[in-house]
Design an enzyme around this catalytic site. Structure first.
Site, mmCIF file in Angstrom:
data_model
loop_
_atom_site.group_PDB
_atom_site.id
_atom_site.type_symbol
_atom_site.label_atom_id
_atom_site.label_comp_id
_atom_site.label_asym_id
_atom_site.label_seq_id
_atom_site.Cartn_x
_atom_site.Cartn_y
_atom_site.Cartn_z
ATOM 1 N N ASN A 62 27.141 73.319 -0.832
ATOM 2 C CA ASN A 62 26.136 72.702 -1.699
ATOM 3 C C ASN A 62 25.797 71.323 -1.134
ATOM 4 O OD1 ASN A 62 24.527 71.754 -3.746
ATOM 5 N ND2 ASN A 62 26.125 71.683 -5.300
ATOM 6 N N LYS A 64 23.509 69.345 -2.054
ATOM 7 C CA LYS A 64 23.061 68.440 -3.127
ATOM 8 C C LYS A 64 21.812 67.660 -2.678
ATOM 9 C CE LYS A 64 27.654 68.349 -5.136
ATOM 10 N NZ LYS A 64 28.678 67.560 -5.859
ATOM 11 N N HIS A 146 26.010 73.945 -12.538
ATOM 12 C CA HIS A 146 26.819 72.907 -11.915
ATOM 13 C C HIS A 146 27.007 71.744 -12.877
ATOM 14 C CE1 HIS A 146 28.130 69.828 -9.065
ATOM 15 N NE2 HIS A 146 28.445 70.808 -8.242
ATOM 16 N N GLU A 148 26.791 68.643 -12.584
ATOM 17 C CA GLU A 148 25.772 67.597 -12.542
ATOM 18 C C GLU A 148 24.537 68.009 -13.317
ATOM 19 O OE1 GLU A 148 27.756 66.410 -8.325
ATOM 20 O OE2 GLU A 148 25.840 67.520 -8.344
ATOM 21 N N GLU A 216 34.906 74.665 -10.960
ATOM 22 C CA GLU A 216 34.884 73.317 -10.421
ATOM 23 C C GLU A 216 35.317 72.324 -11.500
ATOM 24 O OE1 GLU A 216 31.885 72.767 -6.934
ATOM 25 O OE2 GLU A 216 30.751 73.011 -8.770
ATOM 26 N N GLY A 222 33.748 65.321 -5.920
ATOM 27 C CA GLY A 222 33.348 64.089 -5.258
ATOM 28 C C GLY A 222 34.272 62.913 -5.469
ATOM 29 N N SER A 262 36.199 68.668 -4.171
ATOM 30 C CA SER A 262 36.808 67.921 -3.056
ATOM 31 C C SER A 262 37.567 68.818 -2.092
ATOM 32 C CB SER A 262 37.715 66.804 -3.592
ATOM 33 O OG SER A 262 36.961 65.846 -4.319
#
Length: 306
Positions: A62, A64, A146, A148, A216, A222, A262
């Site tokens: 991904n 992003k 996701h 985000e 996730e 991240g 990560s």
């Protein structure tokens, strides 16, 4: 849902947030963790650990909201030169504006995913991308749900479920993301959150044939913090158990459950050894071609001497 969560919670040891400076408590799976099975039982030969899921190992990158024409051309060149294991499905998700560039220059060995899609057919929806448009430019997959999109953009479980259902109905594969916030994990709500998100997909989708579930944990995305292999396996096993109880044994067996948060070239092999981890959804490390290749090839960590 509460009854299912309570039942499962009693079967797993508590989830603990780990620190690299403290001893890691290993969870034991006497009830849902199957005995490791080997593809070959001949002494002295090489075998492959049978994944709990019956599908091929799956690794998605991904990208992003990252990259320029120049940096993406370099990344594509690195991916084209990478030697990737054959027994892995590999997908990358560039930013929308670079999909055509990537599609025209990337090896056909790697499929293209979008990072989002609209909930229905296109039209007067400023800033959105329709499934039909994604298919038109050669996308095979789309990432939905996701964290985000959930926690920054504000998409809720039901809306995400409807988006997944529409994408599937139009022939796109769906990488269906789920995962808990740090405060939810620390409050012991990991299973509740993940099962609620799973239920929204289950209530909406016409079939699970083209779905890959990506677990996730939001606190690991991240941040450099990674769930230990034991923590990840614990949740993956619970997800598969939920599918078995609430959808079907067949879906539980064939649905791939991949881990994200990560993941990098240093930790992927230990994670890949776990039976219920069927691959990875990779963020930052997917922007580095050689490291992404290492993660793809971590499928070899499932190979053991017999």
């Amino acid at each position: 849902m509460a009854a299912v969560s309570t039942s499962l919670a009693s079967r797993f040891s508590p989830l603990r947030f780990s620190s690299s400076n403290s001893d890691i408590s290993h969870s034991l799976f006497h009830n849902v963790h199957s005995q490791i099975r080997l593809a070959s039982s001949r002494k002295g030969s090489r075998g492959v650990v049978t994944m709990a899921g019956s599908g091929k190992f799956f690794v998605g990158g991904n990208w992003k909201c990252n990259g320029t024409k120049e940096s993406i051309a370099k990344l594509v060149a690195d991916l084209n030169n990478a030697k990737l294991e054959d027994d892995v499905d590999v997908v990358v998700a560039p930013p929308f504006v670079y999909i055509e560039q990537v599609k025209s220059s990337l090896t056909s060995r790697i499929e293209i995913s979008a990072q989002n899609s609209w909930v229905s057919k296109g039209g007067a929806f400023t800033g959105e991308i329709s499934v039909e448009q994604l298919k038109d430019i050669g996308c095979k997959w789309v990432i939905l749900g996701h964290s985000e999109r959930r926690h920054v953009i504000g998409e809720d479980d039901q809306f995400i479920g409807k988006k997944a259902a529409y994408a599937l109905s139009e022939g796109l594969g769906v990488i269906a993301c789920i995962g808990e916030l740090l405060e939810e994990r620390e409050a012991g709500k990991t299973f509740d959150v993940c099962f609620q998100q799973l239920k929204a997909y289950a209530d909406a989708v016409p079939s699970w044939d083209s779905i890959v579930i990506a677990y996730e944990p939001v606190w690991a995305i991240g941040t450099g913090k990674v769930a230990t292999p034991e923590q990840a396996q614990e949740v993956h096993a619970a997800i598969r158990d939920w599918l078995k109880k609430n959808v079907s044994s067949e879906v539980a067996s064939k649905t791939r459950i991949i881990y994200g948060g990560s993941v990098n070239g240093s930790n992927c092999a230990e994670l890949a050894k776990k039976e219920d981890i069927d691959g990875f959804l990779v963020g930052g490390a997917s922007l580095k071609g050689p490291e992404f290749g290492t993660i793809v090839n971590s499928v070899t960590a499932k190979k053991v001497a017999v």
